[in-house]
Design an enzyme around this catalytic site. Sequence first.
Site, PDB file in Angstrom:
ATOM      1  N   ASP A 269       0.834  -1.200   0.000  1.00  0.00           N
ATOM      2  CA  ASP A 269       0.000   0.000   0.000  1.00  0.00           C
ATOM      3  C   ASP A 269       0.868   1.249   0.000  1.00  0.00           C
ATOM      4  O   ASP A 269       1.853   1.342   0.738  1.00  0.00           O
ATOM      5  CB  ASP A 269      -0.901  -0.004   1.233  1.00  0.00           C
ATOM      6  CG  ASP A 269      -1.790   1.219   1.292  1.00  0.00           C
ATOM      7  OD1 ASP A 269      -2.734   1.302   0.488  1.00  0.00           O
ATOM      8  OD2 ASP A 269      -1.509   2.103   2.119  1.00  0.00           O
ATOM      9  N   GLU A 311       0.450  -1.032  -5.117  1.00  0.00           N
ATOM     10  CA  GLU A 311      -0.688  -0.112  -5.062  1.00  0.00           C
ATOM     11  C   GLU A 311      -0.131   1.270  -5.389  1.00  0.00           C
ATOM     12  O   GLU A 311       0.190   2.055  -4.523  1.00  0.00           O
ATOM     13  CB  GLU A 311      -1.337  -0.133  -3.673  1.00  0.00           C
ATOM     14  CG  GLU A 311      -2.691   0.574  -3.620  1.00  0.00           C
ATOM     15  CD  GLU A 311      -2.604   2.019  -3.148  1.00  0.00           C
ATOM     16  OE1 GLU A 311      -3.504   2.808  -3.488  1.00  0.00           O
ATOM     17  OE2 GLU A 311      -1.641   2.365  -2.442  1.00  0.00           O
TER      18      GLU A 311
END
Length: 629
Positions: A269, A311
């Site tokens: 992330d 991501e």
Amino acid sequence: MPKSAELPTSTDLFKIRRAALAKEVIAPLRKLYGERDDVDEVIDLMFEVAAKAWGERPQALRELDEARLTHPDWFQRPDQLGYVCYADRFDGGLDGVRSRLDHLAELGVTTLHVMPVLEPRQGPNDGGYAVASYRRVDPRLGTMDDLRGLASDLHERGMSLVCDLVCNHTAAEHPWARKARDGKKKYRDYYWMYPDREMPDAWEGSLPEVFPDWAPGNFTWLPDAEQWVWTTFNEYQWDLNYTNPRVLAEMVANVCFLANVGVDIIRLDAVAFMWKRLGTTCQNQPEAHLIVEVMRAVLRMVAPASILLAEAIVAPEDLVPWFGRGESTGKECQLAYHNVFMVTLWSALAEHDARLMSSVLNRMPQIPSSASWLTYARLHDDIGWAITDQDAAAVGLDGFAHRAFLSDFYSGGFPGSFAVGEVFQSNPRTGDRRISGTLASLAGLERALAPSGSSTLVEHAIRRILLVHSLVFAFGGLPLINSGDEIGMLNDHAWADEPSHADDNRWMHRPVMDWDAAARRHTPGTVEARIFEGLQHLAAVRSTVHEFHADTPGTALDVGNSKVFAWHRSGPRGRILVLANVTDEDFSVDTMHGGAGHDGEWIDLLTGEKQGRIVRLDAYMTRWLRPAE
């Protein structure tokens, strides 16, 4: 068995992998930390992390390693289909998810992404992305043993598990942050902390704001510590300092820990934010790519059954490099989200015109043949209109005006819009307005089902929903379905009733799964059944089409009608022509126009029909065409 034919022991196997991959660990570490006097100690530390993780790897996962090394393209195959959900909103927690695997199998799902499961801070936590512990599961969802059990259940079904690793920041309540706040130098060096505004002001000169509405600026004052701390996202999310090699060692250990739990795909992330350089946006820096190289090399050494997902929701020119480029090609992430594809797909529907979509996709470079896109029409986040001025100008559009049009259209304010959505994070300085809303509501189903709607509007909405999924499935890569989209769930207009969600309208497109509505997927003629059965059919057909393997290149064609998106995939496996009518009109197209190069008959794989050179496309229709011979 002769001694020469004996299989290597577990210890020998790790030594073999370490020897084979040592350079891929050492080279990026020397580029990152070569100016430090202790760089050799840093390298030794990273190998210690790898050896410890290997010693802790369960035997069942070591066997999975060997199986996937035999079939390294397992995630690229056309029989793969992803599903994304929040465990609590899907069915109460990890045990609930485990009880619903038959639902996913019925749909054809092979890969399950359970949204943030690691323990977050109490109170506001950015949807779980403010992590207070990398080694504990959110107690609301279950335990780490429950996560291991879910991974095991999935593996028994031949399915895979995706989980998040928040690698750019921790929660302010993480043990490292607590110790930093208390003044312990070791842990203050894990973050970016300053006693006055001199350096924060210098950094702010080039930094954008991620959440301008509720978290302006990129630094937060800590009165008790008398320090400014870097907080790109929210004041309770502290950015990690990867110029400190101990931070990288800690995070590599966390990558390996998740792999040893049984996580097959580790979603990194906010990966683009990991390295900071003064005078830049502090995104997509070369050193961030080197960090990922180290992560992947160690993971290949310890747990080759697991792979990395970037991501990186960034501009097109910054997106492809997360697979690796130059000498690093194929050494970074195996998967990345194709945000540009998603954005241009919604643009085509709003405009009734596929030229921008075709132009942008053709301008993007090819990715390594060993990598794959994740393709999707809708996920948990807002939609930011990642269309550059240059890309817009290439098809005669003004970038600023087009982005404004899309925000107006999908917030429902543009005359004739079929969408019901809301603006998220309006930035008056840049004019940026992102959009929240479920796929079904943005595609027109909510407006169609309202008292002022009609059966025709419902029909068109369902066709749009199936059209976008058809393109997501056919584009190339691993397609994703967002939880609830398989039954056409609408916006949750009560999203603000939960106090911790009250200032974040993205929760409107993260509704709690409606299992009563899901039961109607078995009732012929219902909206739920039409959408679910349509997706089932797409998944079943796709699984048999070897041309949809992720390593088959694709090119957008101009078939002489801007209302049609034409995607031609051709390679040693064969070729497929995908045609999609992005309007509510019916018409025909000439498949010889634009380079498809086939003057004979086609087979539509979705219907089984034969089509000639002139192909009929009804409103919002998609065809997957293969040459008949």
